[in-house]
Design an enzyme around this catalytic site. Structure first.
Site, PDB file in Angstrom:
ATOM      1  N   ARG A 158      62.943 -27.832  89.393  1.00 33.08           N
ATOM      2  CA  ARG A 158      62.062 -26.757  89.865  1.00 33.08           C
ATOM      3  C   ARG A 158      62.852 -25.459  90.055  1.00 33.08           C
ATOM      4  O   ARG A 158      62.316 -24.363  89.946  1.00 33.08           O
ATOM      5  CB  ARG A 158      61.322 -27.155  91.156  1.00 33.08           C
ATOM      6  CG  ARG A 158      60.449 -26.038  91.718  1.00 33.08           C
ATOM      7  CD  ARG A 158      59.329 -26.527  92.640  1.00 33.08           C
ATOM      8  NE  ARG A 158      59.791 -27.499  93.607  1.00 33.08           N
ATOM      9  CZ  ARG A 158      60.544 -27.236  94.667  1.00 33.08           C
ATOM     10  NH1 ARG A 158      60.925 -25.991  94.912  1.00 33.08           N
ATOM     11  NH2 ARG A 158      60.925 -28.192  95.489  1.00 33.08           N
ATOM     12  N   TYR A 209      44.515  -5.789  80.613  1.00 32.97           N
ATOM     13  CA  TYR A 209      44.170  -7.202  80.525  1.00 32.97           C
ATOM     14  C   TYR A 209      43.354  -7.588  81.759  1.00 32.97           C
ATOM     15  O   TYR A 209      43.815  -7.421  82.889  1.00 32.97           O
ATOM     16  CB  TYR A 209      45.443  -8.046  80.430  1.00 32.97           C
ATOM     17  CG  TYR A 209      45.155  -9.516  80.437  1.00 32.97           C
ATOM     18  CD1 TYR A 209      44.535 -10.129  79.349  1.00 32.97           C
ATOM     19  CD2 TYR A 209      45.463 -10.294  81.538  1.00 32.97           C
ATOM     20  CE1 TYR A 209      44.242 -11.479  79.367  1.00 32.97           C
ATOM     21  CE2 TYR A 209      45.180 -11.649  81.550  1.00 32.97           C
ATOM     22  CZ  TYR A 209      44.570 -12.232  80.463  1.00 32.97           C
ATOM     23  OH  TYR A 209      44.272 -13.568  80.492  1.00 32.97           O
ATOM     24  N   ASP A 230      53.698  -4.567  80.883  1.00 35.06           N
ATOM     25  CA  ASP A 230      53.151  -5.720  80.166  1.00 35.06           C
ATOM     26  C   ASP A 230      53.234  -5.383  78.679  1.00 35.06           C
ATOM     27  O   ASP A 230      52.479  -4.563  78.166  1.00 35.06           O
ATOM     28  CB  ASP A 230      51.701  -5.966  80.607  1.00 35.06           C
ATOM     29  CG  ASP A 230      51.066  -7.163  79.890  1.00 35.06           C
ATOM     30  OD1 ASP A 230      51.610  -7.598  78.863  1.00 35.06           O
ATOM     31  OD2 ASP A 230      50.017  -7.642  80.366  1.00 35.06           O
ATOM     32  N   LYS A 290      51.490 -15.833  73.790  1.00 32.75           N
ATOM     33  CA  LYS A 290      51.015 -15.066  72.640  1.00 32.75           C
ATOM     34  C   LYS A 290      52.118 -14.998  71.562  1.00 32.75           C
ATOM     35  O   LYS A 290      52.530 -16.020  71.086  1.00 32.75           O
ATOM     36  CB  LYS A 290      50.565 -13.690  73.123  1.00 32.75           C
ATOM     37  CG  LYS A 290      49.715 -13.732  74.431  1.00 32.75           C
ATOM     38  CD  LYS A 290      48.371 -14.415  74.266  1.00 32.75           C
ATOM     39  CE  LYS A 290      47.655 -14.696  75.595  1.00 32.75           C
ATOM     40  NZ  LYS A 290      47.449 -13.549  76.462  1.00 32.75           N
TER      41      LYS A 290
END
Ligand SMILES: *Cc1c(COP(=O)(O)O)cnc(C)c1O
Length: 523
Positions: free
Chosen positions: A193, A245, A318, A343
């Site tokens: 983790r 977005y 972004d 993406k």
């Protein structure tokens, strides 16, 4: 704690390191016989915690005796000196790492290793199985000059494994890592983790790709965004775009609604709007998305950075639809770059992942790393491994997708059934000038405003055969979507807008498909 990795020429090897080498029992290191050599040391708050000697023989450097830590030979030998020094530091629970490798970069670049940069050292240095066969009893790796181009480094994302000779990167799914007899960790890792080898392998490739000092990967783009937002103090001011977005804007609105942040939206198509929004009150975070989904307005990153920095705000970009093969926001002044790696970076529509890359691994960056650990947002090892695989073909995928998209945009602009084409590299787009400066490797998304209303646009989307009607973008298969339907109630997107993600099909098949669909929908 500060770890400094610095260099000196061979004749100035510190005594302390000679001592460490002796305790590490590295028999073949005969210091007086070293020719032209470079010494790398890793210091934690002034204490020597590790080091390495690089011998230079013509074009090749031989790494000897990689990192020695607390009198023990470190286990990561055969990989990368700087990387190992970092690992040794992390193994000691060091929070902040400052890599001062400018001198190392100069040293290497004078010998043709031009791609060694601050914090981006690993990729050009490759271990080879061949050399460990020649000198099996020493921690030796061969330094290979991979040249200065990112395509070359991506094709060799991870050094061949010197123990197995494997050329493809290893997938290490282990959740936990051993401690030795002294209860000390035997490697740089503790528990998955926090981080793990495959996760760090993709992070080092991503940092290199964006020219940043460090990268962190998350289970999705939104998890990465959330970890960044967590650095905004309670009620702190965030400035973002009116069109962006929708998922990220939904998150900002939800945090604003419950008072966790104060949100101001600006018109991304108006070059002066950001500055006015910033002047209104103190700002912590400026979040821009360029090109903007789905109108593809291009925000000038350099000028946004100047505006944000004037008021002491952080600029995060972004850059999901403009991967680093076309735009490198950190080089234009951004502090942090974000990608939904779901993406283009992965490019095969088969995993969700998010990444943040920072220009400086400062205390805010440590906080983000800590947040990821505490919230448990780290990317899984298998996804990290798949993402490495995707990254290795990013440059060829994107180039082809962008070329096809440009051809399709021109084709559609001349089509009677299309009222307007939104493609930033067409002179008709309102962002054409800045797009020409900022999208250096092209652009692969196209939006169409079809003649007629929302039902007409939906009819076109459902009439295509090659384009698949689905949301998302950046995969090898072309997608078409009626954006207003996907965004739902709060959408400000034009009702007749169709968003196209161009894949790797032949562009003529895609154009014929659109022609057919437009004819059916308007007949
Ligand atoms: C997909 C996307 C996101 C969100 O990323 P996920 O991986 O879906 O969480 C953020 N910004 C843009 C521009 C996107 O396309």
């Amino acid at each position: 704690m500060t770890v400094v990795i610095s260099t000196s020429e061979g004749d100035a090897i510190p005594d302390a390191f000679v001592g460490l080498l002796e305790t590490a029992e590295l028999p073949t290191v005969d210091l007086p016989e070293l020719g032209e050599a470079l010494f790398l040391s890793a210091r934690a708050d002034g204490d020597l915690i590790g080091g390495a000697i690089v011998e230079i023989h013509g074009e090749l450097g031989l790494l000897r005796s990689v990192v020695v830590e607390a009198g023990r030979r470190h286990s990561g030998v055969g990989s990368v000196i700087v990387d190992d020094a970092i690992s040794a530091a992390r193994g000691r629970g060091v929070g902040s790492l400052y890599l001062l490798t400018e001198t190392a970069a100069d040293f290497f670049s004078s010998r043709g290793f031009s791609s060694i940069e601050r914090g981006a050292a690993p990729a050009p240095i490759q271990a080879t199985a061949e050399f460990s066969r020649v000198c099996p009893d020493t921690a030796v790796a061969m330094v290979r000059n991979l040249g200065g181009h990112i395509e070359t480094r991506l094709s060799h994302t991870v050094a061949a494994d010197p123990t197995t000779g494997a050329v493809a990167p290893a997938l290490i799914p282990s959740t936990t890592f051993t401690r030795g007899d002294d209860h000390e960790l035997t490697s740089a890792w503790i528990y998955s983790r926090n981080s793990s080898p495959t996760v760090e392998a993709v992070e080092s490739a991503l940092a290199d790709l964006d020219g940043g000092e460090s990268a962190l990967v998350f289970g999705s783009g939104m998890a990465a965004f959330s970890a960044l937002l967590d650095t905004v103090p309670p009620g702190g001011h965030v400035v973002a775009q009116r069109i962006m977005y929708h998922g990220a804007q939904d998150r900002l609105r939800a945090l604003d609604a419950r008072g966790a942040i104060t949100l101001t939206l600006f018109d991304q198509a108006d070059p002066g709007a950001l500055r006015s929004a910033i002047e209104a009150q103190p700002v912590h975070l400026v979040w821009i998305e360029t090109p903007t989904n789905p109108t593809w307005d291009v925000v000038d990153i350099a000028s946004a950075a100047a505006s944000a920095h004037e008021v002491g705000a952080l600029l995060a970009v972004d850059s999901t639809v403009a991967p680093p093969v076309t735009t490198r926001p950190l080089e234009l002044g951004a502090d942090i770059v974000f990608h939904s790696a779901t993406k283009y970076l992965n490019g095969h529509s088969d995993l969700t992942a998010g990444v943040l890359v920072t220009r400086d691994a400062d205390t805010r960056w440590d906080t983000i790393r800590e947040t990821r650990k505490q919230m448990g947002g780290v990317l899984g090892a298998f996804e990290a491994w798949l993402l490495i695989r995707g990254l290795r073909t990013l440059h060829v995928r994107f180039r082809r997708q962008a070329e096809s998209a440009a051809a399709i945009a021109r084709h559609c602009a001349a089509h009677d059934g299309v009222a307007a084409v939104l493609y930033p590299l067409l002179p008709s787009h309102r962002s054409y000038d800045v797009a020409s400066r900022q999208l250096l490797g092209g652009f692969a998304m196209v939006s169409l405003l079809v003649g007629g209303d929302a039902p007409a646009a939906q009819r076109v989307a459902t009439a295509t055969d090659v384009f698949i009607t689905a949301t998302s973008l950046g995969g090898v298969e072309s997608l078409i979507e009626h954006r207003a339907s996907v965004e739902g109630l709060h959408s400000v997107v034009a009702p007749n807008l169709l968003r196209l993600s161009i894949g790797l099909e032949h562009p003529e098949d895609l154009m014929a498909d659109l022609d057919r669909a437009l004819a059916i929908a308007t007949s």
